[in-house]
Every structure is written in C-alpha cells, then in structure tokens.
Motif scaffolding. Structure first.
Motif, PDB file in Angstrom:
ATOM      1  N   THR A  82      73.612 121.643   2.184  1.00 29.46           N
ATOM      2  CA  THR A  82      74.860 121.422   2.626  1.00 29.46           C
ATOM      3  C   THR A  82      75.355 119.967   3.004  1.00 29.46           C
ATOM      4  O   THR A  82      76.565 119.665   2.798  1.00 29.46           O
ATOM      5  CB  THR A  82      75.465 122.406   3.658  1.00 29.46           C
ATOM      6  OG1 THR A  82      74.793 123.775   3.227  1.00 29.46           O
ATOM      7  CG2 THR A  82      76.765 122.484   3.860  1.00 29.46           C
ATOM      8  N   LEU A  83      74.795 119.340   3.783  1.00 25.30           N
ATOM      9  CA  LEU A  83      74.773 118.086   4.114  1.00 25.30           C
ATOM     10  C   LEU A  83      74.361 116.994   3.520  1.00 25.30           C
ATOM     11  O   LEU A  83      74.647 115.761   3.999  1.00 25.30           O
ATOM     12  CB  LEU A  83      74.439 118.095   5.723  1.00 25.30           C
ATOM     13  CG  LEU A  83      74.934 119.012   6.592  1.00 25.30           C
ATOM     14  CD1 LEU A  83      74.343 118.934   8.139  1.00 25.30           C
ATOM     15  CD2 LEU A  83      76.433 119.269   6.577  1.00 25.30           C
ATOM     16  N   ILE A  84      73.366 117.297   2.683  1.00 23.94           N
ATOM     17  CA  ILE A  84      72.728 116.232   1.879  1.00 23.94           C
ATOM     18  C   ILE A  84      73.516 115.009   1.450  1.00 23.94           C
ATOM     19  O   ILE A  84      73.082 113.920   1.429  1.00 23.94           O
ATOM     20  CB  ILE A  84      71.447 116.617   0.984  1.00 23.94           C
ATOM     21  CG1 ILE A  84      70.554 115.612   0.601  1.00 23.94           C
ATOM     22  CG2 ILE A  84      72.182 117.455  -0.221  1.00 23.94           C
ATOM     23  CD1 ILE A  84      69.676 115.355   1.558  1.00 23.94           C
ATOM     24  N   HIS A  85      74.862 115.467   1.031  1.00 20.50           N
ATOM     25  CA  HIS A  85      75.404 114.398   0.073  1.00 20.50           C
ATOM     26  C   HIS A  85      76.273 113.705   1.145  1.00 20.50           C
ATOM     27  O   HIS A  85      77.407 112.875   0.785  1.00 20.50           O
ATOM     28  CB  HIS A  85      76.163 115.009  -0.935  1.00 20.50           C
ATOM     29  CG  HIS A  85      77.068 116.101  -0.520  1.00 20.50           C
ATOM     30  ND1 HIS A  85      76.603 117.369  -0.092  1.00 20.50           N
ATOM     31  CD2 HIS A  85      78.473 115.979  -0.448  1.00 20.50           C
ATOM     32  CE1 HIS A  85      77.854 118.144   0.011  1.00 20.50           C
ATOM     33  NE2 HIS A  85      78.709 117.390  -0.308  1.00 20.50           N
ATOM     34  N   ASP A  86      76.171 113.978   2.422  1.00 15.59           N
ATOM     35  CA  ASP A  86      77.078 113.374   3.570  1.00 15.59           C
ATOM     36  C   ASP A  86      78.495 113.566   3.262  1.00 15.59           C
ATOM     37  O   ASP A  86      79.156 112.474   2.937  1.00 15.59           O
ATOM     38  CB  ASP A  86      76.840 111.753   3.257  1.00 15.59           C
ATOM     39  CG  ASP A  86      77.141 111.091   4.904  1.00 15.59           C
ATOM     40  OD1 ASP A  86      77.400 111.689   5.706  1.00 15.59           O
ATOM     41  OD2 ASP A  86      77.406 109.871   4.683  1.00 15.59           O
ATOM     42  N   PRO A  87      78.728 114.701   3.244  1.00 12.72           N
ATOM     43  CA  PRO A  87      80.399 115.151   2.935  1.00 12.72           C
ATOM     44  C   PRO A  87      81.368 114.734   4.117  1.00 12.72           C
ATOM     45  O   PRO A  87      80.951 114.780   5.232  1.00 12.72           O
ATOM     46  CB  PRO A  87      80.223 116.568   2.748  1.00 12.72           C
ATOM     47  CG  PRO A  87      79.138 117.026   3.575  1.00 12.72           C
ATOM     48  CD  PRO A  87      77.959 116.200   3.656  1.00 12.72           C
ATOM     49  N   ASP A  88      82.502 114.574   3.737  1.00 14.27           N
ATOM     50  CA  ASP A  88      83.482 114.291   4.746  1.00 14.27           C
ATOM     51  C   ASP A  88      84.147 115.612   5.460  1.00 14.27           C
ATOM     52  O   ASP A  88      84.566 115.513   6.207  1.00 14.27           O
ATOM     53  CB  ASP A  88      84.851 113.604   4.120  1.00 14.27           C
ATOM     54  CG  ASP A  88      84.267 112.199   3.545  1.00 14.27           C
ATOM     55  OD1 ASP A  88      83.723 111.439   3.991  1.00 14.27           O
ATOM     56  OD2 ASP A  88      85.245 111.739   2.637  1.00 14.27           O
ATOM     57  N   PHE A  89      83.864 116.631   4.773  1.00 15.67           N
ATOM     58  CA  PHE A  89      84.674 117.880   5.044  1.00 15.67           C
ATOM     59  C   PHE A  89      83.417 119.032   4.976  1.00 15.67           C
ATOM     60  O   PHE A  89      82.759 119.364   3.969  1.00 15.67           O
ATOM     61  CB  PHE A  89      85.562 118.211   4.155  1.00 15.67           C
ATOM     62  CG  PHE A  89      86.645 119.207   4.576  1.00 15.67           C
ATOM     63  CD1 PHE A  89      87.704 118.683   5.081  1.00 15.67           C
ATOM     64  CD2 PHE A  89      86.542 120.386   4.279  1.00 15.67           C
ATOM     65  CE1 PHE A  89      88.795 119.532   5.610  1.00 15.67           C
ATOM     66  CE2 PHE A  89      87.543 121.382   4.985  1.00 15.67           C
ATOM     67  CZ  PHE A  89      88.580 120.804   5.370  1.00 15.67           C
ATOM     68  N   ILE A  90      83.012 119.573   6.093  1.00 15.42           N
ATOM     69  CA  ILE A  90      81.926 120.579   6.186  1.00 15.42           C
ATOM     70  C   ILE A  90      82.512 122.110   6.550  1.00 15.42           C
ATOM     71  O   ILE A  90      83.324 122.328   7.418  1.00 15.42           O
ATOM     72  CB  ILE A  90      81.164 120.215   7.275  1.00 15.42           C
ATOM     73  CG1 ILE A  90      80.477 118.864   6.860  1.00 15.42           C
ATOM     74  CG2 ILE A  90      79.697 121.236   7.376  1.00 15.42           C
ATOM     75  CD1 ILE A  90      79.818 118.021   8.068  1.00 15.42           C
ATOM     76  N   ILE A  91      82.270 122.984   5.833  1.00 17.22           N
ATOM     77  CA  ILE A  91      82.832 124.207   6.057  1.00 17.22           C
ATOM     78  C   ILE A  91      81.404 125.312   6.233  1.00 17.22           C
ATOM     79  O   ILE A  91      80.434 125.416   5.260  1.00 17.22           O
ATOM     80  CB  ILE A  91      83.606 124.956   4.881  1.00 17.22           C
ATOM     81  CG1 ILE A  91      84.750 124.119   4.695  1.00 17.22           C
ATOM     82  CG2 ILE A  91      83.971 126.309   4.967  1.00 17.22           C
ATOM     83  CD1 ILE A  91      85.850 124.418   3.527  1.00 17.22           C
ATOM     84  N   LEU A  92      81.486 125.823   7.295  1.00 16.30           N
ATOM     85  CA  LEU A  92      80.102 126.441   7.868  1.00 16.30           C
ATOM     86  C   LEU A  92      80.563 128.061   8.045  1.00 16.30           C
ATOM     87  O   LEU A  92      81.589 128.188   8.921  1.00 16.30           O
ATOM     88  CB  LEU A  92      79.732 125.824   8.909  1.00 16.30           C
ATOM     89  CG  LEU A  92      79.255 124.423   8.831  1.00 16.30           C
ATOM     90  CD1 LEU A  92      79.056 123.849  10.314  1.00 16.30           C
ATOM     91  CD2 LEU A  92      77.886 124.093   7.895  1.00 16.30           C
ATOM     92  N   ASP A  93      79.914 129.097   7.280  1.00 14.12           N
ATOM     93  CA  ASP A  93      80.405 130.366   7.780  1.00 14.12           C
ATOM     94  C   ASP A  93      78.986 131.000   8.176  1.00 14.12           C
ATOM     95  O   ASP A  93      77.930 131.128   7.907  1.00 14.12           O
ATOM     96  CB  ASP A  93      80.553 131.237   6.067  1.00 14.12           C
ATOM     97  CG  ASP A  93      81.344 132.252   6.141  1.00 14.12           C
ATOM     98  OD1 ASP A  93      81.393 132.670   7.439  1.00 14.12           O
ATOM     99  OD2 ASP A  93      81.792 132.731   5.213  1.00 14.12           O
ATOM    100  N   GLU A  94      79.214 131.575   9.493  1.00 13.88           N
ATOM    101  CA  GLU A  94      78.339 132.078  10.530  1.00 13.88           C
ATOM    102  C   GLU A  94      77.005 130.839  10.339  1.00 13.88           C
ATOM    103  O   GLU A  94      75.825 131.591   9.880  1.00 13.88           O
ATOM    104  CB  GLU A  94      77.919 133.434  10.022  1.00 13.88           C
ATOM    105  CG  GLU A  94      79.080 134.228   9.970  1.00 13.88           C
ATOM    106  CD  GLU A  94      79.609 134.663  11.203  1.00 13.88           C
ATOM    107  OE1 GLU A  94      78.879 134.279  12.359  1.00 13.88           O
ATOM    108  OE2 GLU A  94      80.563 135.542  11.323  1.00 13.88           O
ATOM    109  N   PRO A  95      77.069 129.818  10.673  1.00  8.68           N
ATOM    110  CA  PRO A  95      75.661 128.938  10.585  1.00  8.68           C
ATOM    111  C   PRO A  95      74.573 129.435  11.492  1.00  8.68           C
ATOM    112  O   PRO A  95      73.552 128.992  10.775  1.00  8.68           O
ATOM    113  CB  PRO A  95      76.424 127.566  10.810  1.00  8.68           C
ATOM    114  CG  PRO A  95      77.511 127.632  11.718  1.00  8.68           C
ATOM    115  CD  PRO A  95      78.133 129.052  11.340  1.00  8.68           C
TER     116      PRO A  95
END
Lengths: 300, 420
Positions: free
Chosen positions: A145-158
């Motif tokens: 989820t984070l590998i591409h260094d996103p500006d916007f992170i959406i986490l569902d029940e992480p």
C-alpha cells in the motif's frame, strides 16, 4: 484548500440506497476517520473516492480536480478484505503493486527492502505469499500500500489481525507519513482507534452522514455536560437521580451525562458523599463511542 | 487501450503462467496425449479385428456356395478370424435352421447366419440373422468376398475371359491431385485431412481449456478480493485487457510450440513422411493459423472472463459457461462436414462467418486453396466481432467484478450493460 472534497455522493444497488447524500472535507495533512458500523456505507464511499464505483450523483474533488484514473497513482489503498496473489513471491508482489502505480527500479527495490527489514521479513522476500502466516501476509499488503510513497493513504481496518508489537509499528509508520504531510483516511468501526489517531472524522450511519469535522471541535461540542469517570464502588445510587440524564458503563470507565452543565460539581459531591473511590474525574470529556450512540440512537 | 498498467498486468500474467508447473506440463503433455489417443485408437481397432466370429452361409444354389467357399478360402484375414459352415437350403429349410440355432445365436456360440436367396441373386440383397445384426465391422470384412463370389457365379458360362472378369471385379481408385499456385501439381494423400482434424481439434481443445482456466482465475481474484486492490490502481478495463492479452500471448506461445514439428517439417528435410501422409502446407498456413488462434483466444478469453466476473464460485459459473462451450463445440463439429467437400457453399459460409470461422477456416485452408479475399474477409469479420465482444464484456465485467451475492439474472445483466 482541502485535500479532498466529497460532495453529495449517492449510490444505490437495485433497491438498496447504500450512500445517500454524503459530503465531507478532508484537510491537507489530516488523519481522517471514516466511522460507522459494518454495512453503514463506508466501503462504498471509499470505492467512489477511488473511482472504483462511479457515483449515481455527486463528485469527489482531489486538490481542486475531479478524481479520475490518474488519481489512483497518488493513492495507497489497504482494503478491508485483504487480497494478494498466493503463488507470487513476497518481493515480486511488492514490486508488482509499485509498478501498477507507475513506480519501478532501484528506488522501489531499496524501499521494499527497508520496509521488509522494518517488519522483520527480510528473510522471507523470496517466499511465496501462501507460505506466510496471515499476520505476515497483512504486513506485505501494508507494504504494498505504501511502497510507491503515496500522497493519499486509505486504510480500512488496518490493525485487524496484528499483534500489539506490529500494531505499534504500523501506528508509527502511519504517524510518520502523516508528519510528512500525507493525508491518511481510516475507515473503521473501532471508535477507540479512531479517537486515538484521527484529528478529523466523518460518521456514517445507514448510508447517511451524521457528523463530520475536527475531532477536537466535535468533542468540545458534545462534552459540555459529560464526565468520564474511573472509580471503585457502587454507582447504583445514581439511577433515578434528577440531575443524571444518562450513564454509560464500560467496566473500567463510565461516561455520565448530567442534565445541565452546572450540575457537574454536584455530581462530584454526590460521588464523594456516597463513598465512591474516584480515581479519575474528567469533566467535559466524552468518548467518540458516546457521541456515536447519542447520534445514531444505538450501540455499535 | 494499452497503457503502462495494462503492460504491468500482462507481464504478471505471462510470468505467472510461463513459470507455472501447469503450463510446462500441459505444453509437453498435450502432444503426448494427442499421439497417445491416436495410438490407443489404432490399438483398439487392432484388438477388435481379432474378434473371432463363426458364421453359417446358406445359399439356395450349390454353385454359388462353391464360389463363396473358394473366395473365402483365398482370403487370409477371413480364414484367420472366422469359422464358416456352408449349407445349401431353400428358404423354408433356412427358417427352420434359424429356429433351431436360435439359442446358439442368443448365447453367441454362433455369430450369425447369412442367407442368399435365389430370388435376390440379381439384386445382390443378402439377409443376415444375428444377435448383433448391425455389425459393421463384420460386414466390412465379408461383403467384398461375397460380392466377388456373386460376380464369379454370374459371369460363369458367359464366356468372359479372366482378364475381363478381373476388370469387372476391380473398383475404381480415385487419386486426388492438388492444383494450386505452386508450379508442381502434387498428389494429395490423407496427410492434409489429418492436419485439418488436428488444427480444428487443437483450437477446440485449447479454447475450451484456456477459457475455463481464465474463468477460474477471475472467480478466484474476485472471491479472494485481490480485484479490489487492483482496481484501486487500474481501471476495470485495464485489468480485463491486461489479463486477456497476457493469457492470450501465453496461449499463442504454447500453440507455436505445439506446431513446431510442422514448422520443422516445412523448413527442413529432417523428416520424411510416408507417401500417403505427405502434407501440403506452407508458412502462410501456419501464420494464418496462429493469427486466427490469437483472435479466437482473445475473443473467448473475453467471454470467459466476463462469465467469471458474474459469479462468485465455479459451481454457479457452470450455468453461465454452457452457452460459451456451445459456441466452441458447434463449429468444431461443423469441421467434420467440411471433410466431404471443403469448397461447398456451406463450407465457404461457415469459414467466413464470425465465431464459426475461428475454428472452421484453419481446418479448411489445409484442404483447399482459399482465396485471399475470403481469408482477409474472415479475419476482418472476426476482428469486428472481437471488438464487439470487448465492448460488451467490458461493460459487464466492470460492474460484475465487484458484485457479490446471489446469481445474476438476465434482467440484472441487462442493467449492468446499461449502467453508467
């Protein structure tokens, strides 16, 4: 300017209205909680934000532009139901998801190895996903989820399925990203987590938005007649007392709501007079759970 | 249509398939399986031919009985596997004999009774009484000997020389010569008929098999929710196109490997086939077959992936996949009719019409020289149909892939097609 503006979203599936006129704004750099019970419409709203579902009505604006397929490259999404290719190797999986977001090469290799080391999975990078434990698979999903260094992170029940040490590690990584100015959206039905980590929230119930805004402001607004109490003793004498509007007992902590704001001092006196051993008396405090119960009219 | 995300998905699909044990095993085992089936068939035919049969041959004419005994005694195969009793009886006596032998016939101690009545000597109608009166295998072996005996009986006393009799006895033997653009006019063996069957069978087999694999893969991605992660990075169209092209390219490579013996045959003189199996095939045929296969595979993978997206489990999907199987099976069975006359109007139509042409045309080009306009027309219509399938399947796929719950009805599928 808001990072994300969700405007009057509607979505129905046959006769079921999954989302009805939902609007909220997510500020830049926020850790934002999308809260509601299971089936409230959170996932459908997220899918519309991600352009997976097209809304029947309404629109989603990201930094001034309507979201389209290009927006997907700037998002890291961890869905509620995790999914990985079971026969793929760990490092290949992470690199595949990075490439789907348009990132590849040495930088991605380096980041992947750093994350694997941090999650203590360096020795498993050539293992097949199906050979990992459920918890480790979840870590790989999180790295992807984070590998591409996103500006916007959406986490569902992480945090579901993670042990306390890895939960802490995940929390640190999320907060690190938040400090870097990334926008993080949580979708959760666990009020505790949302309360601890989020600075802004939107509450959805039966497909409708029932509350949104800064958590601090919301709590201040709802907490004026509330007391959060830790104690030892028997509180049954409070039942039927004319100054008490409601008591929510959670075992260790109890939320008490008085009818008028100036009755909080009377409540403290009553507790002492009735030999209650008060360990913590937090006036003008209310849990997110209590706010939800008050607004939705039922427990989660 | 083809962007970086599609290429990433294609690469993953190709890597996942090429390196899988299933792909390697299938690439090696299919030719072994095909040749194995042919060998088994030949073996079983051999076993059948050695079945023992005992027959009583009754005539009303003694001379004819003699001619039959003579003809059969000169036939090695009949001598080896059959035992004969010869009787001369009229029709009433024959009826009695049949009645007496009924229990032997039913118990298979006696295979059958052949009765040649004097009334039917000139129209050559012969009656055969048996528990199994439609034994084609037995007739194939026996009818030539009986016919020769009748010929001998008929021409005796007609003062015809042995040479004339031999001429009358022999059948015509038609040899086919293929006239084509080539300089040489070549004698046609049965090699191209075998190749025609091989082409249509390979298409039938691999379209069904790869289509089913594709459907299962889509159902799996849908049920274990990978699809949601993928759709957060790519559009449903990217995902569908990437998966289909990845699988189609892998299938194409596999088919090229299967056809490599043919390619070696064309380009080298390493193998020499028996005269009757000599093939008349060109690089153009192979190229057309592979191009056509890629279009066919892409079309059917699109349809199978669409069905996979509609259902949550393989059991439910069987219902939706049946019409697709018919679309492959019917053209395959049509290729059998093609063998009789590959240049008939019917053969021409089914080799150009969309869907049927995908399986029929490759079989037809091995049997006759098809004009360029028909070849191009067939490919053009197939590509048009492929575009239509992609538009239709894409519309269903993008909604269906995230739908879960009860099986979709036709009304729901129609709604998906109309969905924004």
């Amino acid at each position: 300017m808001h990072a994300l503006e969700v405007k009057n979203l509607f979505k129905s599936f046959g006769d079921i209205n999954a989302v009805k006129d939902v609007s909220f704004n997510v500020p830049e750099g926020a850790v934002f909680g999308l809260i509601g019970r299971n089936g409230a419409g959170k996932t459908t709203t997220i899918r519309m934000i991600l352009n997976i579902y097209l809304p029947d009505k309404g629109e989603v604006i990201f930094r001034g532009n309507k979201v389209d397929s290009a927006f997907k490259d700037q998002v890291g999404y961890l869905p509620e139901e995790r999914g990985l290719y079971k026969k793929m190797k760990v490092l290949d999986t992470i690199k595949f998801f990075a490439e789907l977001k348009g990132k590849s090469g040495k930088e991605i290799n380096k980041r992947a190895n750093e994350y694997l080391e941090r999650f203590e999975l360096s020795d498993r990078k050539d293992s097949k996903i199906e050979d990992l434990s459920k918890g480790n698979q979840q870590k790989i999903q999180f790295i992807s989820t984070l590998i591409h260094d996103p500006d916007f992170i959406i986490l569902d029940e992480p945090f579901a399925g993670l042990d306390p040490i890895n939960t802490e590690l995940l929390k640190d990584i999320i907060l690190e990203n938040s400090k870097k100015g990334k926008v993080v959206i949580f979708s959760t039905h666990l009020m505790d987590f949302a309360e601890k980590m989020c600075d802004h929230i939107a509450m959805i119930n039966n497909g409708e938005l029932i509350l949104s805004g800064s958590l601090k402001e919301i709590k201040t607004r709802f907490a004026q007649k509330n007391v959060s109490l830790n104690y030892e003793g028997d509180l049954s004498f409070l039942n039927g007392n004319p100054i008490i509007e409601k008591i929510s007992d959670f075992g260790n902590t109890t939320g008490i709501r008085v009818k008028e704001a100036d009755q909080i001092q009377k409540l403290l006196k009553l507790l002492i007079d009735n030999s209650i051993n008060v360990k913590k008396f937090d006036a003008n405090d209310i849990s997110l759970h209590d706010i939800f119960v008050e607004l939705a009219g039922s427990d989660l | 249509m083809i962007n970086d995300k599609v290429i990433t998905i294609i690469k993953r699909e190709i890597n996942a398939k090429l390196l899988s044990k299933g792909f390697i095993a299938m690439t090696i085992l299919v030719p072994v399986f095909l040749f194995g089936i042919l060998a088994l068939q030949t073996y079983f035919i051999g076993i059948d031919s050695e079945d023992f049969a005992s027959l009583i041959i009754i005539t009303e004419d003694e001379k004819l009985s003699y001619e039959i005994q003579k003809e059969i005694s000169e036939n090695e195969l009949l001598q080896k596997n059959f035992s004969f009793n010869y009787e001369v009886k009229d029709s009433i006596q024959t009826t009695e004999l049949i009645e007496n032998q009924k229990s032997s016939l039913i118990a298979n101690e006696l295979t059958g009774i052949v009765f040649i009545s004097n009334n039917n000597l000139y129209d050559k109608k012969i009656n055969y009484f048996s528990k199994n009166p439609t034994n084609r295998q037995l007739f194939d072996k026996l009818d030539d000997a009986l016919n020769q005996a009748l010929l001998n009986w008929y021409f005796t006393d007609k003062e015809i020389s042995e040479d004339d009799l031999q001429f009358a006895r022999s059948w015509v033997d038609i040899k086919g010569f293929r006239v084509s653009d080539k300089d040489e006019i070549e004698e046609e063996g049965i090699g191209n008929q075998v190749l025609s069957f091989l082409f249509s069978f390979l298409l039938y087999f691999s379209l069904l098999l790869l289509g089913s694999f594709m459907m299962q893969a889509v159902i799996e991605e849908k049920s274990n929710r990978i699809v949601e992660v993928l759709l957060s990075s790519a559009t449903s169209q990217d995902l569908m196109v990437g998966k289909i092209l990845g699988n189609a390219l892998t299938g194409l490579l596999q088919m090229a490997i299967w056809l490599s013996p043919l390619m070696i045959l064309i380009s080298t003189s390493w193998f020499v086939l028996p005269k009757e199996f000599i093939l008349s095939i060109s690089w153009g045929n192979i190229f057309y077959f592979l191009v056509n296969y890629f279009i066919a595979l892409t079309t059917f993978l699109g349809l199978f992936s669409c069905v996979g997206a509609m259902f949550d489990n393989p059991q439910d999907a069987q219902q939706g996949v049946f019409p697709l199987m018919l679309l492959i099976m019917i053209p395959f069975f049509m290729t059998f009719a093609l063998q009789k006359n590959p240049d008939s109007t019917f053969a021409t139509i089914i080799s150009i019409a969309p869907i049927t042409s995908l399986i029929v045309m490759p079989a037809r080009i091995t049997l006759v020289d098809v004009s360029l306009i028909q070849l191009v027309g067939s490919l053009f219509l197939s590509i048009l149909f492929l575009v239509f399938v992609f538009i239709l399947a894409g519309k269903i796929y993008r909604v269906a892939i995230l739908s879960t719950g009860s099986k979709p009805t036709l009304a729901i599928i129609f709604k998906w097609l109309k969905a924004k």
